[in-house]
Design an enzyme around this catalytic site. Structure first.
Site, PDB file in Angstrom:
ATOM      1  N   ASP A 157      -2.836   6.625   5.027  1.00  0.00           N
ATOM      2  CA  ASP A 157      -2.096   7.090   5.076  1.00  0.00           C
ATOM      3  C   ASP A 157      -1.661   8.568   5.624  1.00  0.00           C
ATOM      4  OD1 ASP A 157      -0.668   4.430   3.484  1.00  0.00           O
ATOM      5  OD2 ASP A 157      -0.159   5.693   2.088  1.00  0.00           O
ATOM      6  N   TYR A 173     -11.107  -0.533  -6.696  1.00  0.00           N
ATOM      7  CA  TYR A 173     -10.220  -1.441  -6.909  1.00  0.00           C
ATOM      8  C   TYR A 173     -10.027  -2.518  -7.914  1.00  0.00           C
ATOM      9  CZ  TYR A 173      -6.698   0.644  -3.213  1.00  0.00           C
ATOM     10  OH  TYR A 173      -6.063   1.212  -2.811  1.00  0.00           O
ATOM     11  N   ASP A 201      -8.397   3.950   1.814  1.00  0.00           N
ATOM     12  CA  ASP A 201      -6.631   4.010   1.277  1.00  0.00           C
ATOM     13  C   ASP A 201      -5.760   5.229   2.728  1.00  0.00           C
ATOM     14  OD1 ASP A 201      -4.296   2.912   0.339  1.00  0.00           O
ATOM     15  OD2 ASP A 201      -4.850   4.001  -1.724  1.00  0.00           O
TER      16      ASP A 201
HETATM   17  C1  IPM Z   1      -2.460  -0.821   1.450  1.00  0.00           C
HETATM   18  C2  IPM Z   1      -1.581  -0.472   0.087  1.00  0.00           C
HETATM   19  C3  IPM Z   1      -2.387  -0.989  -0.907  1.00  0.00           C
HETATM   20  C4  IPM Z   1      -3.396  -1.336  -1.353  1.00  0.00           C
HETATM   21  C5  IPM Z   1      -1.630  -0.759  -2.338  1.00  0.00           C
HETATM   22  C6  IPM Z   1      -0.089  -1.767  -2.390  1.00  0.00           C
HETATM   23  C7  IPM Z   1      -2.116  -2.026  -3.618  1.00  0.00           C
HETATM   24  O1  IPM Z   1      -1.899   0.981  -0.458  1.00  0.00           O
HETATM   25  O2  IPM Z   1      -2.239  -1.751   1.967  1.00  0.00           O
HETATM   26  O3  IPM Z   1      -3.002   0.676   1.357  1.00  0.00           O
HETATM   27  O4  IPM Z   1      -3.820   0.317  -2.176  1.00  0.00           O
HETATM   28  O5  IPM Z   1      -4.945  -1.055  -1.158  1.00  0.00           O
HETATM   29 MG    MG Z   2      -2.132   2.401   1.240  1.00  0.00          MG
END
Ligand code: IPM
Ligand code: MG
Length: 379
Positions: A269, A159, A265
């Site tokens: 999800d 990132y 990340d």
């Molecule tokens: C999260 C989101 C963020 C990330 C995005 C919106 C940049 O997906 O907080 O998991 O990737 O960190």
């Molecule tokens: Mg995310």
């Protein structure tokens, strides 16, 4: 919106005992404002019940800030956030700002907050109430006993790594991202994960791709070094691809999971999908502990701005409300109130109250504000 001087005056009032906690909210975009409003109501109710007073301050972050001020978050708003005890964020982003080529993007607000306060530890817990098993795509028997905690490194890796960008070469375009971690960055997030594992079932799974990436080799070596200080915690290592598979096959085999920024990340999800709705998942992003064991932090739901249901008043506010419980526990030291909010959420679910995303036959469908009111009532 207050000026910085007003803000300092507020902080002064806090020191003199006029209120107990100064919370800066960044409701953001999409469903953000709705779910933050519901969560505020719950926190105020918890304050009345447990005898603390909240002072609220609002700042603009994300797409709404781009529209109003041309940047995802203004320096002066960051300075307002500097004076807070904690930040409560709704969600940022939406289709109208969804251009990856744009130089100004809503997510920049998140990155600005994460880096400014060095919020390197992102905690994303997943538990699933039996009443909500039907909302999950997994068979109910796989969900019994699931109690996960993703510990995601949040301020390093791909990132933020440099170089990053696109260039034109004689044979065509070429893009690069860089995955760097210093052992100190690995160590500090690993310590958080081991400490958390100690308070839970003492199992820690460290996720990497050490069969391919040099960076993961250092990750694994460093985690093994830290493990010597935690002989009571059972550590195992999984390659990220295998972890993604095992998480679906047997989520209850995991407790604390530790991962670098991008792996965390993605896997978090996946955890949202296992839980049935991302609208149920809270999160805390923490920096270094302050004296007294509390943290400055950013608290936000795991889900996004859900533009498809924005403004309809039907979004699930429970992730935001559960994020408030994390805020009480990690940043404000109001442990009884944190427990009470979690218990209240459980109570409304057990009473058959649902938002649309978790609704099933025989339960009662509520809007965002009604759900917030029901939880506030149950405290
Ligand atoms: C999260 C989101 C963020 C990330 C995005 C919106 C940049 O997906 O907080 O998991 O990737 O960190
Ligand atoms: Mg995310």
């Amino acid at each position: 919106m207050s000026t910085l001087t007003e803000q300092e005056a507020l902080a002064q009032r806090a020191r003199s005992g006029e209120y107990d906690h100064l919370i800066v909210t960044a409701p953001g975009d999409g469903v953000g404002p709705d779910v933050v409003a519901a969560a505020r109501r719950v926190l105020d109710a918890a304050g009345s019940r447990f005898g603390f007073r909240i002072q609220w301050q609002e700042i603009a972050a994300g797409g709404c800030a781009i529209d109003a001020h041309g940047v995802a978050i203004r320096e002066e708003d960051l300075q307002v956030a500097d004076t807070a005890d904690a930040i409560l964020l709704g969600a940022v982003g939406g289709p109208q700002w969804d251009n990856p080529n744009a130089s100004v993007r809503p997510e920049q607000a998140l990155f600005a907050l994460r880096t400014r306060y060095e919020l390197f530890a992102n905690l994303r817990p997943v538990t699933i109430l039996p009443e909500l098993y039907d909302a999950s795509p997994l068979k109910s028997e796989r969900l019994v006993g699931v109690d996960l905690m993703m510990v995601r490194e949040l301020t390093g890796g791909l990132y933020f790594g440099k170089p990053s960008g696109e260039e034109v070469t004689p044979t065509g375009r070429r893009a690069v991202d860089t995955l760097p971690y210093h052992e100190d960055e690995i160590r500090r997030i690993a310590v958080i994960a081991f400490e958390l594992a100690r308070t839970r079932s003492k199992r820690l799974a460290s996720i990497d791709k050490a069969n391919v990436l040099e960076n993961s080799v250092l990750w694994r070596k460093t985690v093994i070094e830290i493990a010597k200080e935690y002989p009571d915690v059972a550590l195992n290592h999984l390659y990220v691809d295998n972890a993604a598979m095992q998480l679906i096959k047997a989520p209850k085999d995991f407790d604390v999971m530790l991962a670098e920024n991008l792996f965390g990340d993605i896997l978090s999800d996946e955890m949202g999908a296992i839980a049935g709705s991302i609208g149920m998942l809270p999160s805390a992003s923490l920096g270094t502990a302050k004296t007294g064991g509390l943290y400055f932090g950013l608290f936000e739901p795991g889900g996004g701005s859900a533009p498809d249901i924005a403004g309809k008043g039907i979004a699930n506010p429970l992730a935001q409300i559960l994020s408030v419980a994390m805020m009480l526990r990690f940043a404000l030291g109001e442990f009884a109130a944190a427990d009470a909010i979690e218990a209240a959420v459980k109570k409304v679910i057990e009473a058959g109250l649902r938002t649309g995303d978790i609704w099933s036959e025989g339960t009662r469908k509520l809007g965002t504000a009604e759900m917030g009111a029901a939880v506030a009532e149950a405290i």
